[in-house]
Design an enzyme around this catalytic site. Sequence first.
Site, mmCIF file in Angstrom:
data_model
loop_
_atom_site.group_PDB
_atom_site.id
_atom_site.type_symbol
_atom_site.label_atom_id
_atom_site.label_comp_id
_atom_site.label_asym_id
_atom_site.label_seq_id
_atom_site.Cartn_x
_atom_site.Cartn_y
_atom_site.Cartn_z
ATOM 1 C CG LEU A 13 7.017 1.104 -1.103
ATOM 2 C CD1 LEU A 13 7.319 0.005 -0.042
ATOM 3 C CD2 LEU A 13 8.300 1.178 -2.154
ATOM 4 N N GLY A 14 3.114 1.542 -3.378
ATOM 5 C CA GLY A 14 2.033 1.334 -4.626
ATOM 6 C C GLY A 14 0.788 1.134 -3.629
ATOM 7 C CD GLU A 15 -4.394 2.245 -3.445
ATOM 8 O OE1 GLU A 15 -5.274 1.918 -2.760
ATOM 9 O OE2 GLU A 15 -4.112 3.446 -3.395
ATOM 10 C CB THR A 17 -5.479 -6.362 -2.412
ATOM 11 O OG1 THR A 17 -4.669 -6.826 -3.357
ATOM 12 C CG2 THR A 17 -6.977 -6.786 -2.688
ATOM 13 N N GLY A 19 -4.970 -1.372 0.319
ATOM 14 C CA GLY A 19 -4.862 0.177 0.660
ATOM 15 C C GLY A 19 -3.368 0.232 0.227
ATOM 16 C CB VAL A 20 -1.698 3.426 0.384
ATOM 17 C CG1 VAL A 20 -0.240 4.297 0.007
ATOM 18 C CG2 VAL A 20 -2.880 4.316 -0.399
ATOM 19 C CB VAL A 21 2.321 -0.572 0.159
ATOM 20 C CG1 VAL A 21 3.419 -1.098 0.983
ATOM 21 C CG2 VAL A 21 1.296 -1.614 -0.021
ATOM 22 C CE LYS A 36 0.492 -5.055 1.792
ATOM 23 N NZ LYS A 36 0.074 -6.500 1.136
ATOM 24 C CG ASP A 129 -4.606 -12.830 -3.862
ATOM 25 O OD1 ASP A 129 -4.991 -13.127 -4.998
ATOM 26 O OD2 ASP A 129 -4.561 -11.672 -3.532
HETATM 27 P P1 ADP Z 1 -1.403 -6.344 -4.141
HETATM 28 O O1 ADP Z 1 -2.131 -6.393 -3.031
HETATM 29 O O2 ADP Z 1 -1.763 -5.842 -5.381
HETATM 30 O O3 ADP Z 1 -0.783 -7.691 -4.161
HETATM 31 P P2 ADP Z 1 0.329 -5.244 -2.203
HETATM 32 O O4 ADP Z 1 -0.515 -4.369 -1.198
HETATM 33 O O5 ADP Z 1 1.031 -6.210 -1.732
HETATM 34 O O6 ADP Z 1 -0.447 -5.368 -3.774
HETATM 35 O O7 ADP Z 1 1.391 -4.179 -2.441
HETATM 36 C C1 ADP Z 1 1.379 -2.640 -3.159
HETATM 37 C C2 ADP Z 1 2.687 -2.340 -3.775
HETATM 38 O O8 ADP Z 1 3.554 -2.107 -2.764
HETATM 39 C C3 ADP Z 1 3.367 -3.335 -4.760
HETATM 40 O O9 ADP Z 1 3.988 -2.470 -5.506
HETATM 41 C C4 ADP Z 1 4.356 -4.011 -3.966
HETATM 42 O O10 ADP Z 1 5.868 -4.146 -4.535
HETATM 43 C C5 ADP Z 1 4.761 -3.002 -2.761
HETATM 44 N N1 ADP Z 1 4.902 -3.758 -1.615
HETATM 45 C C6 ADP Z 1 4.246 -4.573 -0.850
HETATM 46 N N2 ADP Z 1 4.847 -4.968 0.339
HETATM 47 C C7 ADP Z 1 6.378 -4.786 0.341
HETATM 48 C C8 ADP Z 1 7.208 -5.018 0.887
HETATM 49 N N3 ADP Z 1 7.109 -6.072 2.111
HETATM 50 N N4 ADP Z 1 8.279 -4.275 0.578
HETATM 51 C C9 ADP Z 1 8.655 -3.697 -0.422
HETATM 52 N N5 ADP Z 1 7.402 -3.386 -1.460
HETATM 53 C C10 ADP Z 1 6.323 -3.861 -1.087
#
Ligand code: ADP
Length: 303
Positions: A13-15, A17, A19-21, A36, A129
């Site tokens: 879903l994304g990277e 703070t 680690g990878v999600v 996460k 945060d």
């Molecule tokens: P950051 O640490 O930069 O705030 P996150 O670690 O929270 O980023 O999330 C990284 C990515 O994963 C983001 O694109 C976020 O939209 C997605 N994401 C995080 N938590 C969830 C969730 N519970 N459901 C769907 N997407 C999520």
Amino acid sequence: KKVADRYLKREVLGEGTYGVVYKAIDTQTGQTVAIKKIRLGKQKEGVNFTALREIKLLKELKDPNIIELIDAFPHKGNLHLVFEFMETDLEAVIRDRNIFLSPGDIKSYLQMTLKGLAVCHKKWVLHRDMKPNNLLIGSNGQLKLADFGLARIFGSPDRRFTHQVFARWYRAPELLFGTKQYGAGVDVWAAACIFAELLLRRPFLQGSSDIDQLGKIFAAFGTPSPAQWPDMVYLPDYVEYQHVPAPPLRSLFPMASDDALDLLSKMFTYDPNARISVQQALEHRYVSREALPTVPEKLPRPA
Ligand code: ADP
């Protein structure tokens, strides 16, 4: 690929703070979840135990406006945190030019943010945060705070990487002056920045460095006087700034109601000891009177 014999891993879903999600399916419930993966590093073994104990506390923070931590377990040297899957976040809503936010919509998003914060502050957990992309929005329109307490457990995120610089815009002045004894007020300041961003549809105080961030704050509210904030001069990174007068708050938020402006000014109080608390903000007449907040199901969301 299955993780811990329970979660069926899907796409990244994304990277974030820490680690990878990943998106994943919980094979026990059929529920879609977000996992996460947190790199624990090779430091002291003790870190893991402390982290796991703290995480147990987070698991007990159950509230409609806080993202549910479904499960937490170590796996291959990483800590895995399993959260309910959320469709979008407040940043996407604010940035979407096709979305019109009515006063009721803004009030609803602010109220849900404050309600989530209130539950955590009652248990002495700070967020630290808060920013629009940490406010996740579910398919029913409910807003839920994400990443609660993670800053305390895993340390402040490393902000050298560009995707993290935005968090600066939500930092309270006491943090920018290097305070080490901050409290719930840091979350109130950040919530005020998010409130302002909902009204303006762009980040309110966009500093390009920590010093510039303070400059942006002073330009908006005037330089704080020691009478306004007695403890300021004792803060580690305090330096005297050239006096800047405050423009009328009304000139910065021409479209806001008088009640909205009053609450905003109380949340943006310099002295963290004089700043309104989350509970008081929820009881403020802007939230309790005037137009009703939009019900979550009817809130506009990105297509
Ligand atoms: P950051 O640490 O930069 O705030 P996150 O670690 O929270 O980023 O999330 C990284 C990515 O994963 C983001 O694109 C976020 O939209 C997605 N994401 C995080 N938590 C969830 C969730 N519970 N459901 C769907 N997407 C999520």
